[in-house]
Design a protein around this motif. Structure first.
Motif, PDB file in Angstrom:
ATOM      1  N   ARG A 126       0.838  -1.201   0.000  1.00 55.44           N
ATOM      2  CA  ARG A 126       0.000   0.000   0.000  1.00 55.44           C
ATOM      3  C   ARG A 126       0.873   1.252   0.000  1.00 55.44           C
ATOM      4  N   THR A 127       0.317   2.319  -0.537  1.00 58.32           N
ATOM      5  CA  THR A 127       0.981   3.615  -0.484  1.00 58.32           C
ATOM      6  C   THR A 127       0.808   4.179   0.920  1.00 58.32           C
ATOM      7  N   VAL A 128       1.906   4.625   1.508  1.00 60.04           N
ATOM      8  CA  VAL A 128       1.906   5.171   2.870  1.00 60.04           C
ATOM      9  C   VAL A 128       2.748   6.442   2.896  1.00 60.04           C
ATOM     10  N   GLU A 129       2.622   7.192   3.982  1.00 65.22           N
ATOM     11  CA  GLU A 129       3.458   8.373   4.180  1.00 65.22           C
ATOM     12  C   GLU A 129       4.584   8.038   5.137  1.00 65.22           C
ATOM     13  N   ASP A 130       5.776   8.501   4.815  1.00 61.26           N
ATOM     14  CA  ASP A 130       6.923   8.457   5.719  1.00 61.26           C
ATOM     15  C   ASP A 130       6.901   9.781   6.459  1.00 61.26           C
ATOM     16  N   THR A 131       6.492   9.777   7.726  1.00 61.88           N
ATOM     17  CA  THR A 131       6.331  11.025   8.476  1.00 61.88           C
ATOM     18  C   THR A 131       7.659  11.708   8.784  1.00 61.88           C
ATOM     19  N   GLN A 178       8.126  13.191   5.012  1.00 58.64           N
ATOM     20  CA  GLN A 178       6.906  13.628   4.347  1.00 58.64           C
ATOM     21  C   GLN A 178       6.821  13.124   2.909  1.00 58.64           C
ATOM     22  N   ARG A 179       7.584  12.094   2.598  1.00 58.01           N
ATOM     23  CA  ARG A 179       7.512  11.470   1.272  1.00 58.01           C
ATOM     24  C   ARG A 179       6.449  10.391   1.300  1.00 58.01           C
ATOM     25  N   VAL A 180       5.920  10.068   0.121  1.00 54.78           N
ATOM     26  CA  VAL A 180       4.928   9.017  -0.028  1.00 54.78           C
ATOM     27  C   VAL A 180       5.555   7.908  -0.847  1.00 54.78           C
ATOM     28  N   GLY A 181       5.332   6.661  -0.410  1.00 53.72           N
ATOM     29  CA  GLY A 181       5.879   5.530  -1.144  1.00 53.72           C
ATOM     30  C   GLY A 181       5.087   4.274  -0.893  1.00 53.72           C
ATOM     31  N   ALA A 197       7.411   5.346  11.686  1.00 51.45           N
ATOM     32  CA  ALA A 197       7.265   6.569  10.897  1.00 51.45           C
ATOM     33  C   ALA A 197       6.201   6.428   9.809  1.00 51.45           C
ATOM     34  N   LEU A 198       5.575   5.267   9.712  1.00 54.51           N
ATOM     35  CA  LEU A 198       4.556   5.054   8.679  1.00 54.51           C
ATOM     36  C   LEU A 198       3.215   5.600   9.129  1.00 54.51           C
ATOM     37  N   ALA A 199       2.490   6.223   8.192  1.00 54.40           N
ATOM     38  CA  ALA A 199       1.163   6.760   8.495  1.00 54.40           C
ATOM     39  C   ALA A 199       0.349   6.848   7.211  1.00 54.40           C
ATOM     40  N   HIS A 200      -0.929   7.033   7.382  1.00 55.52           N
ATOM     41  CA  HIS A 200      -1.859   7.319   6.294  1.00 55.52           C
ATOM     42  C   HIS A 200      -1.811   6.305   5.149  1.00 55.52           C
ATOM     43  N   PRO A 201      -2.058   5.018   5.427  1.00 55.48           N
ATOM     44  CA  PRO A 201      -2.072   4.047   4.327  1.00 55.48           C
ATOM     45  C   PRO A 201      -3.239   4.337   3.395  1.00 55.48           C
ATOM     46  N   GLU A 202      -3.047   4.018   2.119  1.00 54.50           N
ATOM     47  CA  GLU A 202      -4.151   4.190   1.185  1.00 54.50           C
ATOM     48  C   GLU A 202      -5.288   3.258   1.600  1.00 54.50           C
ATOM     49  N   PRO A 203      -6.531   3.659   1.363  1.00 55.16           N
ATOM     50  CA  PRO A 203      -7.664   2.812   1.771  1.00 55.16           C
ATOM     51  C   PRO A 203      -7.675   1.496   1.003  1.00 55.16           C
TER      52      PRO A 203
END
Length: 78
Positions: free
Chosen positions: A19-24, A27-30, A63-69
């Motif tokens: 899944r796409t997540v944010e690296d807090t 602030q990059r997305v991967g 540091a992972l956050a906000h996974p894609e639904p």
């Protein structure tokens, strides 16, 4: 033999793999590709890849956050 929570080669299971997540921290997305050891690090790190390709990077699992639904049309992408 792998232990519970590991995928082999010391890779760990995680519900956000693929899944796409944010690296807090950056602030990059991967895309979360793996959670596994990295050389002499004391614990596992996460391996992230930019969604449209590029250079993979590592960060701490916390540091992972906000996974894609996850939707009914989502496919495993590991």
């Amino acid at each position: 033999m792998t232990r519970a929570g590991e995928r082999g080669m010391l890779h760990h299971e995680h519900p956000w793999l693929g899944r796409t997540v944010e690296d807090t921290r950056t602030q990059r997305v991967g895309v979360l590709r793996a959670i596994a050891p990295d050389g002499d690090e004391p614990g596992p790190v996460t391996w992230l890849l930019p969604p449209h390709g590029g250079v993979e990077w590592t960060t701490a699992p916390d540091a992972l956050a906000h996974p894609e639904p996850i939707t009914p049309n989502s496919l495993p992408r590991t």
